[in-house]
Design a protein around this motif. Structure first.
Motif, mmCIF file in Angstrom:
data_model
loop_
_atom_site.group_PDB
_atom_site.id
_atom_site.type_symbol
_atom_site.label_atom_id
_atom_site.label_comp_id
_atom_site.label_asym_id
_atom_site.label_seq_id
_atom_site.Cartn_x
_atom_site.Cartn_y
_atom_site.Cartn_z
ATOM 1 N N ILE A 107 3.610 -16.002 -4.495
ATOM 2 C CA ILE A 107 3.774 -14.866 -5.286
ATOM 3 C C ILE A 107 4.931 -14.144 -5.081
ATOM 4 C CG2 ILE A 107 2.934 -12.668 -5.561
ATOM 5 C CD1 ILE A 107 0.005 -13.589 -5.227
ATOM 6 N N PRO A 108 5.969 -14.068 -5.669
ATOM 7 C CA PRO A 108 7.170 -13.271 -5.288
ATOM 8 C C PRO A 108 7.151 -11.824 -5.182
ATOM 9 C CG PRO A 108 7.444 -14.359 -7.474
ATOM 10 C CD PRO A 108 6.029 -14.319 -6.982
ATOM 11 N N LEU A 109 7.644 -11.399 -4.116
ATOM 12 C CA LEU A 109 7.765 -9.761 -3.682
ATOM 13 C C LEU A 109 8.959 -9.233 -4.048
ATOM 14 C CD1 LEU A 109 6.064 -10.532 -0.325
ATOM 15 C CD2 LEU A 109 5.037 -9.358 -2.522
ATOM 16 N N ASP A 110 9.075 -8.099 -4.580
ATOM 17 C CA ASP A 110 10.207 -7.279 -4.924
ATOM 18 C C ASP A 110 10.134 -5.920 -4.431
ATOM 19 O OD1 ASP A 110 12.840 -7.103 -5.454
ATOM 20 O OD2 ASP A 110 12.809 -7.824 -7.099
ATOM 21 N N ILE A 111 11.206 -5.075 -4.210
ATOM 22 C CA ILE A 111 10.972 -3.713 -4.152
ATOM 23 C C ILE A 111 10.532 -3.027 -5.444
ATOM 24 C CG2 ILE A 111 12.756 -1.626 -4.235
ATOM 25 C CD1 ILE A 111 12.503 -3.116 -1.435
ATOM 26 N N ASN A 112 9.758 -2.192 -5.081
ATOM 27 C CA ASN A 112 8.882 -1.315 -6.280
ATOM 28 C C ASN A 112 10.010 -0.351 -6.717
ATOM 29 O OD1 ASN A 112 7.114 0.140 -7.831
ATOM 30 N ND2 ASN A 112 5.597 0.179 -6.544
ATOM 31 N N LYS A 113 10.431 -0.534 -8.067
ATOM 32 C CA LYS A 113 11.349 0.381 -8.465
ATOM 33 C C LYS A 113 10.804 1.637 -9.339
ATOM 34 C CE LYS A 113 13.094 -2.695 -11.483
ATOM 35 N NZ LYS A 113 14.087 -3.392 -12.672
ATOM 36 N N GLU A 160 0.870 -1.228 -0.009
ATOM 37 C CA GLU A 160 0.149 -0.042 -0.094
ATOM 38 C C GLU A 160 0.767 1.218 -0.109
ATOM 39 O OE1 GLU A 160 -3.440 1.994 2.712
ATOM 40 O OE2 GLU A 160 -2.699 0.159 3.145
ATOM 41 N N GLU A 161 2.003 1.328 0.897
ATOM 42 C CA GLU A 161 2.965 2.333 0.776
ATOM 43 C C GLU A 161 3.783 2.466 -0.368
ATOM 44 O OE1 GLU A 161 4.917 1.912 4.406
ATOM 45 O OE2 GLU A 161 3.022 2.648 5.643
ATOM 46 N N GLN A 162 3.675 1.627 -1.355
ATOM 47 C CA GLN A 162 4.308 1.468 -2.667
ATOM 48 C C GLN A 162 5.972 1.250 -2.475
ATOM 49 O OE1 GLN A 162 3.265 5.208 -4.553
ATOM 50 N NE2 GLN A 162 1.499 4.199 -5.610
ATOM 51 N N TRP A 163 6.306 0.613 -1.316
ATOM 52 C CA TRP A 163 7.713 0.129 -1.222
ATOM 53 C C TRP A 163 8.000 -0.752 -1.871
ATOM 54 C CZ3 TRP A 163 11.174 3.113 0.463
ATOM 55 C CH2 TRP A 163 11.098 4.085 1.535
ATOM 56 N N ILE A 164 7.110 -1.951 -1.992
ATOM 57 C CA ILE A 164 7.317 -3.190 -2.653
ATOM 58 C C ILE A 164 6.148 -3.522 -3.600
ATOM 59 C CG2 ILE A 164 8.413 -4.243 -0.653
ATOM 60 C CD1 ILE A 164 6.161 -5.810 0.137
#
Length: 408
Positions: free
Chosen positions: A74-80, A55-59
């Motif tokens: 579901i893979p998680l990654d940093i939101n680039k 929600e905070e758009q970090w990931i």
């Protein structure tokens, strides 16, 4: 519930949130289950934190690459795409500004020539105005600008955010952090370029999976940074890691610091060019460099090219540089016992010649058989080491873990 207990509970929540975020930054793409197993946190807690971070758009969630029956993790990654950092490298001759994402992918880069006729405060103000122009585009696209990391040579007071002394610029006591924050309204962190480069290695380079190593930079100066337990080792007087100003030859050349025979006077770019020119003027020959009409026009790139093409004169000088660096590295290994040393800076262009000579000295002079085998590796970040290093000051701040045992 007492207020102090409530605060400590909130601090633990912040710690767990940061721990999840840091784990995704270090090891992503990674599933919720893998995160829970890695940091020993319950799966429901991880899922709750992940929802907040999305929600905070970090990931962000990524498509699963494994195509088999059943429900896939579901893979998680940093939101680039939603957050960027400004990296500012204040060099001796030019300043480089980059904008990069949280994966250290450079999105924008510009070089700004240093105007020696301007006062340092005026130059910093000008850089702040340039950064405002650069970041405006990202703000208009609703991309968060997380801060400005500043890396520069010399002595730096990281707590007060100012340079103490930059010998190659002649700057003293410049309030860099205050000036930039007032102009840009962004968070600003500053450190010397060796420390910031070490952080770049720890987050994105050779030290990504290690917590005890040393980063050494050799170009127009020589400096080191010690990563111990995943953090930069810092002394009390802002001089930690100044291996370039350790005396190697008491009868050696005068150094900019006022002493004689410092490692920097024997291995820096300036020292190399001085030595090559002196030997040529004394009648020694170089089949490659002698093609230049004027010896004074010789550049450090000419020297690197000559070494890599097997020029005997330049090879001999490079081997001597390696031996002198080996003496400096021996001191670092005997004092700190790193798992390995990362060599960065322009001299990595001749690392094939330097490293064997460095290792010969280490194996001769370091104590302990295991320590004698301490690997020397070159930086994987190459020409982006300083700028990514500057940005890594903000990365380190963002992903650092709060102290869960802190008392109020």
């Amino acid at each position: 519930m007492k207020q102090s207990s409530r605060i400590n509970v909130n601090l633990m929540k912040d710690y767990n949130k940061q721990l999840v975020l840091r784990t995704i930054q270090k090891h992503g793409p990674i599933s919720r289950v893998e995160i829970a197993n890695r940091i020993e946190l319950s799966r429901p807690s991880v899922s709750e934190i992940v929802s907040i971070l999305i929600e905070e758009q970090w990931i962000e969630e990524k498509p699963s690459e494994i195509k088999v029956r059943g429900r896939q993790p579901i893979p998680l990654d940093i939101n680039k795409e939603k957050k960027v950092i400004v990296g500012l490298e204040i060099g001796a001759y030019a300043t480089t500004v980059i904008v990069c994402n949280l994966k250290a992918e450079i999105l924008y880069e510009i070089q700004i020539e240093m105007n020696t006729h301007k006062e340092p405060d005026q130059m910093i103000e000008y850089l702040g105005q340039q950064i405002n122009s650069i970041t405006q585009t990202y703000k208009e696209k609703e991309i968060g600008v997380l801060g400005i990391g500043v890396g520069m040579h010399g002595l730096v007071d990281t707590e007060k955010g100012k340079n103490i002394f930059a010998p190659n610029l002649g700057w003293r006591n410049v309030e860099i952090q205050t000036i930039l924050e007032n102009i840009t309204q962004l968070k600003v962190l500053i450190d010397n370029d060796c420390n910031s480069a070490a952080l770049a290695e720890m987050w994105f380079g050779q030290g990504k999976d290690e917590s005890n190593f040393i980063s050494v930079i050799v170009d127009y100066g020589v400096g080191a940074s010690i990563i111990n337990g995943g953090s930069i080792f810092k002394g009390a007087h802002h001089v930690t890691g100044q291996i370039g100003h350790v005396t190697i030859d008491p009868d050696g050349p005068l150094c900019s610091c006022g002493n004689y025979g410092c490692l920097e006077t024997l291995t820096s770019e300036k020292a190399i060019l001085k030595k090559v020119k002196r030997k040529l003027k004394m009648g020694e020959t170089s089949h490659i460099i002698n093609q230049k009409f004027n010896i004074e026009d010789l550049t450090i790139e000419d020297f690197y090219q000559a070494v890599n093409q097997g020029d005997e004169l330049c090879l001999n000088i490079a081997e001597e540089i390696g031996r002198n660096l080996g003496l400096g590295f021996t001191i670092l290994i005997n004092l700190f016992g790193p798992k390995f040393i990362v060599l960065g800076g322009s001299l990595t262009q001749i690392s094939d010649v330097l490293i064997p000579n460095i290792m010969r000295v280490i194996q001769l002079k370091v104590m302990g058989e295991e320590a004698k085998q301490t690997p020397i590796v070159t930086s994987a970040l190459e020409n982006d080491l300083y700028t990514i290093g500057a940005a890594s000051l903000i990365v380190e701040d963002i992903f650092s873990l709060p102290n869960p045992n802190k008392r109020f």
